[in-house]
Every structure is written in C-alpha cells, then in structure tokens.
Design an enzyme around this catalytic site. Structure first.
Site, PDB file in Angstrom:
ATOM      1  N   GLU A 112       3.414   1.545   2.607  1.00 40.05           N
ATOM      2  CA  GLU A 112       4.520   0.580   2.474  1.00 40.05           C
ATOM      3  C   GLU A 112       4.480  -0.504   3.545  1.00 40.05           C
ATOM      4  O   GLU A 112       5.501  -0.977   4.002  1.00 40.05           O
ATOM      5  CB  GLU A 112       5.874   1.302   2.556  1.00 40.05           C
ATOM      6  CG  GLU A 112       5.894   2.626   1.846  1.00 40.05           C
ATOM      7  CD  GLU A 112       7.289   3.205   1.704  1.00 40.05           C
ATOM      8  OE1 GLU A 112       7.791   3.746   2.694  1.00 40.05           O
ATOM      9  OE2 GLU A 112       7.865   3.099   0.618  1.00 40.05           O
ATOM     10  N   ASP A 169       0.837  -1.200   0.000  1.00 39.84           N
ATOM     11  CA  ASP A 169       0.000   0.000   0.000  1.00 39.84           C
ATOM     12  C   ASP A 169       0.873   1.251   0.000  1.00 39.84           C
ATOM     13  O   ASP A 169       2.094   1.170   0.087  1.00 39.84           O
ATOM     14  CB  ASP A 169      -0.902  -0.014   1.235  1.00 39.84           C
ATOM     15  CG  ASP A 169      -0.100   0.002   2.524  1.00 39.84           C
ATOM     16  OD1 ASP A 169       0.897  -0.760   2.609  1.00 39.84           O
ATOM     17  OD2 ASP A 169      -0.411   0.784   3.437  1.00 39.84           O
TER      18      ASP A 169
HETATM   19  C1  NOJ Z   1       8.807   3.031   6.767  1.00 41.26           C
HETATM   20  C2  NOJ Z   1       7.610   3.316   5.918  1.00 41.26           C
HETATM   21  O1  NOJ Z   1       7.926   4.265   4.969  1.00 41.26           O
HETATM   22  C3  NOJ Z   1       6.461   3.762   6.782  1.00 41.26           C
HETATM   23  O2  NOJ Z   1       5.359   4.072   6.010  1.00 41.26           O
HETATM   24  C4  NOJ Z   1       6.153   2.637   7.715  1.00 41.26           C
HETATM   25  O3  NOJ Z   1       5.067   2.961   8.524  1.00 41.26           O
HETATM   26  C5  NOJ Z   1       7.369   2.349   8.562  1.00 41.26           C
HETATM   27  N1  NOJ Z   1       8.496   2.030   7.716  1.00 41.26           N
HETATM   28  C6  NOJ Z   1       7.100   1.239   9.552  1.00 41.26           C
HETATM   29  O4  NOJ Z   1       6.860   0.037   8.853  1.00 41.26           O
HETATM   30  C1  NOJ Z   2       6.448   6.900   4.438  1.00 49.22           C
HETATM   31  C2  NOJ Z   2       5.082   6.986   3.867  1.00 49.22           C
HETATM   32  O1  NOJ Z   2       4.251   6.052   4.509  1.00 49.22           O
HETATM   33  C3  NOJ Z   2       5.108   6.731   2.386  1.00 49.22           C
HETATM   34  O2  NOJ Z   2       3.821   6.936   1.890  1.00 49.22           O
HETATM   35  C4  NOJ Z   2       6.073   7.648   1.691  1.00 49.22           C
HETATM   36  O3  NOJ Z   2       6.156   7.323   0.332  1.00 49.22           O
HETATM   37  C5  NOJ Z   2       7.450   7.585   2.325  1.00 49.22           C
HETATM   38  N1  NOJ Z   2       7.369   7.743   3.743  1.00 49.22           N
HETATM   39  C6  NOJ Z   2       8.381   8.662   1.764  1.00 49.22           C
HETATM   40  O4  NOJ Z   2       7.856   9.935   2.055  1.00 49.22           O
END
Ligand code: NOJ
Ligand code: NOJ
Length: 558
Positions: A258, A255
């Site tokens: 991520e 999603d």
């Molecule tokens: C990094 C991801 O970009 C973020 O969206 C996620 O919540 C954290 N890792 C924890 O899994």
């Molecule tokens: C974490 C977010 O959850 C994700 O949507 C995003 O692409 C990355 N950070 C980078 O900003």
C-alpha cells in the site's frame, strides 16, 4: 523510469513528444533503440525507431562478495513436523483456530475478515480485500479437503464471502472502482485517504472463488448455483472482478504494501493467473465471448512479465519505475509472494524457474546485514534458523508508524512455502537443471557440491518420491541432495517463524528486528493464513507423515 509527454498536435502529420528520464532504473543503458507504445484510445500499437545513444546516470549496482552459507540443513526436520502436525495443540491447529476467530466476528457483515485483532496502534479493524481473499483461499483448501459438517461450514462461509465481495463492488462510495482496498467491518467503504487503487484484490478474490467453484462442482454441487452466486448472477462477484482486471491491468496501482503506485510484478502475476483461470471458467457457462476477452488480456499481460527481469542485477524487479521509498536494493519479497499466489501453471515464473530462484536467494540474503536477529543462526537445540524475512530491506514501517522495519511472520513463511513448492515441482519433473542464473542459489542453499552450469541432475531413489529400484549414481545423488537441501532450508525458514512465536502460538504481524519480540498488529489474520499455506505446501512436498490430503482433511475436521 522514462516519462513521455505529448507536446504538440498533429497539424503537420507528425507529433512531438518529449522524454524525461529522472531516474534510469536499469543502469547501463547505452542506447534507446525504439519506442513501442500502445494507444488505448485508438487500440493501435506504434513503433518509432530511435537509435539514440544515451548516458545512464543511475548508480551502478553494488557488487560485494556473495554471502557464505552458515548451515547445511538436509531434509524435513522432526521438530517442524511436530509443530505443524494435524492435531489439537499444534501450531497449525492454533493458527487455524485463530484465523477463524477473525472471520465473521460478532457484529461484522457476513463473509468479512478483520485483518487483525488490533483496534488501535495500529487500527486494523477493517476488512481488507487482499487479506480477506488470501484468508478465504485457506478456507477454500479446508473446504476442499474437509468432510461432513466441517465441509458444510466452510461452504457457507465461502458463499457469504462471495456475497460480501459483491457488496464491496457495488458500494456507492467507490473512488477507484473495484480496486478499493479496504472496507469497514460492516463492509461499507473506507473513504479516508489511502493508497488506492490496489488492483491485486479483484484478481486474488476471483482466484479464491473460482477455486472454490471447481471444488464445489467436484463435490457434486450445481453449476446453476455457481453461475448465480459466483459467476454472473445479478449479485455474483467473479465476472465483474475478472472484467475489471482485463480492462485495468495496464493502469498503475498501489502495491500489496500500500505504498507505491506503479506497475507491480505481484499485481501482474495474480492478474495473469486470474484471467487465465477465468478464460476456462467462463467456458463452463458457454460464455465464449468473455473467455476470449479474458484470455486475450492474459496473453497481453504474459507478454509484459519478462520485462520485470533485470539482466544487470539478475533480479526480478518488484515493479517498473523509479526508486521510491529509498528501495535502492530493488528487492522486495512481494516477488516471492507474486510467484506463490500468482503462478498460473503455464511455465511463466514457475516455482522452479531459475530467475525466481536467483531472486529468492538475493531477497533472502538481503536481510542478513539488516536485521540484528539474523545473526542468531541456530535454535537452543542447535538446529538452523533461516534468515528472518521482512518486506524489503529498506522498510521503515514498524507495525504502527515509521522507524525501522522488521521481519514479518508471513514473509518468512512465504519464503519457506516457495522452497516447499519448488521441491515438489522438481520432484514431479524428475530433474533439476542448474543454469548460470540459478547457480548462486544452489551454491548458497546446497553448498559442498560442484555444479556445472547446464547440467541436469536427475532425481530418484532416496528422495520422497522414491521411484526406481537401482542405487542412485553420482548425478542422481547430487540431485537428491539438492532436493533435501531445499526441504531443509524450507524447514529452517519455518523454524524461524517457530523460534519467534510466543508461547501460546499467537502471531502478530512482525517481530522486532533487534529483540525478536512480537510487534505490530496482534493476531494478524494473514500471518495465520500464510503459516497454513506453507504447512499445506510442506505436506504436499512430502513433509507430513500422513500425506497431503490426509493432512489437510484432518486439520479441516479438527
Ligand atoms: C499502512 C500500510 O498498511 C503499510 O503497509 C504501510 O507501510 C504504512 N501504512 C506506512 O505507509
Ligand atoms: C499492511 C500490509 O502492508 C498490507 O499488505 C495489508 O493488506 C494490511 N497491512 C492489512 O493487513
């Protein structure tokens, strides 16, 4: 989630499959009627009647009294008009400057975007496909509206972006095809462990570049250039991304956060929109065969979108599948983002769709009991604040590692954007019909009026479009009041963004749920992009005194 496993071969002209339902996500299932499945290898759809009674074991949805509105904002508010004004020093101007600071940073490959000015804790010094495509979409709006040397600069950034996207597509280290989510700043692939693929990126990138192409052509640019650099030249990215989407949309993907491999509403929405746009785009190059492939895939996706509606919860689910990461509320603002990034203009999950509104209401109010700062209902001048919006109520990502999740600037601005866009679309339609599905939305956001389900409230004199010269009757007055409430709440959500913006106007990723202090990645590019698209939507809804095109043009040319 029901998992099917093939357990026996067809030696006797039948097959034995076993079904396993570890977590029935739609509580209340009493009977399995049939299995319809598509066999990709032979390209056939099979239907087997079942008519088996089952007992669902999932937890029953919790029902509690609906939240009570704490304010009744009406109409566009001057503080937000000033804050977002198209002039030097406004937050819109600051956001624009800081967003461009993150594009083409020194030493990075041309056309790339650093996700945030944050090199450790968290390390966001990467070019994320999603973040870049959404950022470049804002550059594209500036390109379309801007003039002179400003326009030329935006144009060259967008051609660089197309080239950067092509480099990503042909990187020798791709592990999951074009759904690879992130690249180093030199635009070579990041190969460490990560949630991959993320198949929204090819769609949103193609959308941005197709929008750019139309505006480039409208400004007198050559079709041959677009074909060569954008569509299907040897180093052009769009056809590759579109075919990837057409061929891969049925496969599960991570999603936008991520975190979860599944079938996601957001992904399907942006994929559907990209394919529909692509089907028309291809025809400009007389590529009827491709157009048909894309349009057939768009139709096939469209046929699945209705399945995200959960009639028990009255909610658009953010994914099909079992509850992962403890998301028992089944709510995720990714649904709102899916609508604002993925609505294709064809009536499916439009901004004014009653299921969308109902879902937005549930998501917005779900954060009230979760974030302590949601108890702050008014700013120092007594103006209402919309509920601060996070990714989903159960989120534990704190911007660096995991503890407690927080409100995000981009999520809060996106809720505002949905409301602005809904008000524009209702105004264009000239009326609002309240249904049983949308009733809770209106009762919460436009309280103090009696609603009759099935009634259509007309819009007219007194709203921002101001047509007609007769005094509005009661029905029209009510419709106009509903629009004013939408605009008032949209501004209230933007005021929340404003309220938690530190002096100087820098936006990080999130704000602490208890203290309201900025937290997580500093200068998150997507925060600026989301603030700007919300500001554009506000101008389109009638909130900018200079009007939409002047607003974006002045900002573009600052
Ligand atoms: C990094 C991801 O970009 C973020 O969206 C996620 O919540 C954290 N890792 C924890 O899994
Ligand atoms: C974490 C977010 O959850 C994700 O949507 C995003 O692409 C990355 N950070 C980078 O900003």
């Amino acid at each position: 989630m029901i998992t099917f496993g093939y357990t026996s071969d067809a030696a006797n002209h039948y097959e034995i499959w076993s079904a396993n339902t570890p977590d029935v996500y739609l509580d209340g299932i009493t009977q399995l009627l049939n299995i319809t499945y598509q066999a990709l290898d032979v390209g056939k759809v099979f239907v087997q009647v079942l008519n088996i009674n089952v007992v669902a074991t999932g937890a029953a949805p919790t029902t509690s009294a609906p939240p009570v509105p704490y304010a009744t904002p009406r109409g566009f508010a001057n503080d937000i008009t000033q804050w977002l004004a198209a002039r030097q020093g406004s937050e819109a101007a600051i956001a624009k400057t800081l967003m461009f600071n993150n594009i083409n940073i020194p030493g990075a490959a041309p056309g790339t975007v650093i996700a945030a000015q944050s090199y450790t804790a968290p390390d966001y010094a990467y070019n994320w496909v999603r973040d870049s495509s959404l950022t470049m979409d804002v550059v594209q709006s500036f390109y379309a509206a801007g003039t002179g040397s400003h326009k030329a600069t935006y144009e060259s950034i967008l051609f660089q972006y197309a080239q950067a996207r092509y480099q990503e597509q042909v990187d020798p280290g791709l592990q999951t095809g074009l759904g690879e989510p992130k690249f180093f700043l030199n635009n070579s692939i990041f190969t460490g462990p990560w949630g991959r693929p993320q198949n929204d990126g090819p769609a949103t990138s193609a959308i941005t570049l197709m929008e750019f192409s139309s505006d480039y052509l409208a400004a007198g640019g050559s079709l041959a250039t677009i074909r060569q650099a954008i569509y299907d030249g040897p180093q052009a990215p769009v056809l590759r991304d579109l075919l990837f989407v057409a061929n891969n949309w049925t496969y599960s993907s991570f999603d936008i956060w991520e975190e979860e491999p599944s079938d996601h509403f957001y992904n399907r929405m942006v994929q559907h929109r990209a394919l529909l746009m692509g089907a028309t785009f291809a025809l400009q190059f007389n590529d009827g065969a491709t157009s048909q492939i894309l349009s057939a895939a768009a139709t096939a996706i469209a046929a699945t979108l209705g399945q995200f509606w959960d009639p028990i919860r009255n909610l658009i689910l953010y994914e099909y599948g079992p509850v992962l990461r403890g998301k028992y509320s089944y709510k995720d603002v990714a649904v709102v983002l899916g609508v604002i990034h993925g609505y294709a203009g064809d009536g499916i999950y439009s901004y004014t769709n009653d299921q969308v509104l109902e879902t937005a209401w549930q998501i917005a109010t779900s954060f009230i009991p979760v974030f302590p700062i949601a108890a702050t209902h008014f700013d120092a001048q007594g103006r209402p604040l919309g509920t601060p919006i996070g990714r989903y109520p159960e989120d534990v990502y704190n911007g660096v590692d995991t503890s407690l999740g927080n409100p995000w600037y981009l999520c809060t601005a996106s809720m505002a954007e949905l409301f602005y866009r809904a008000s524009t679309a209702f105004n264009k339609a000239g009326s609002i019909t309240v249904t049983e599905t949308s009733l809770p939305f209106w009762q919460y956001f436009a309280p103090g009026q009696t609603y009759t389900c099935g009634t259509t409230y007309n819009l007219g004199r007194g709203n921002n479009y101001g047509w007609g010269s007769v005094s509005p009757n009661g029905n029209t007055q009510q419709g106009n009041a509903m629009i004013a409430s939408l605009q008032g709440w949209a501004d209230a959500f933007m005021r929340t963004v404003k309220y938690y913006t530190p002096a100087g106007g820098h936006l990080s990723e999130e704000v602490n749920r208890t203290t309201g202090v900025a937290q997580g990645a500093k200068d998150l590019t997507w925060s600026y992009a989301a603030l700007l698209t919300a500001a554009f939507a506000r101008a389109e809804a009638g909130g900018a005194p200079v009007g939409y095109s002047n607003y974006v043009r002045i900002l573009a040319n600052l």
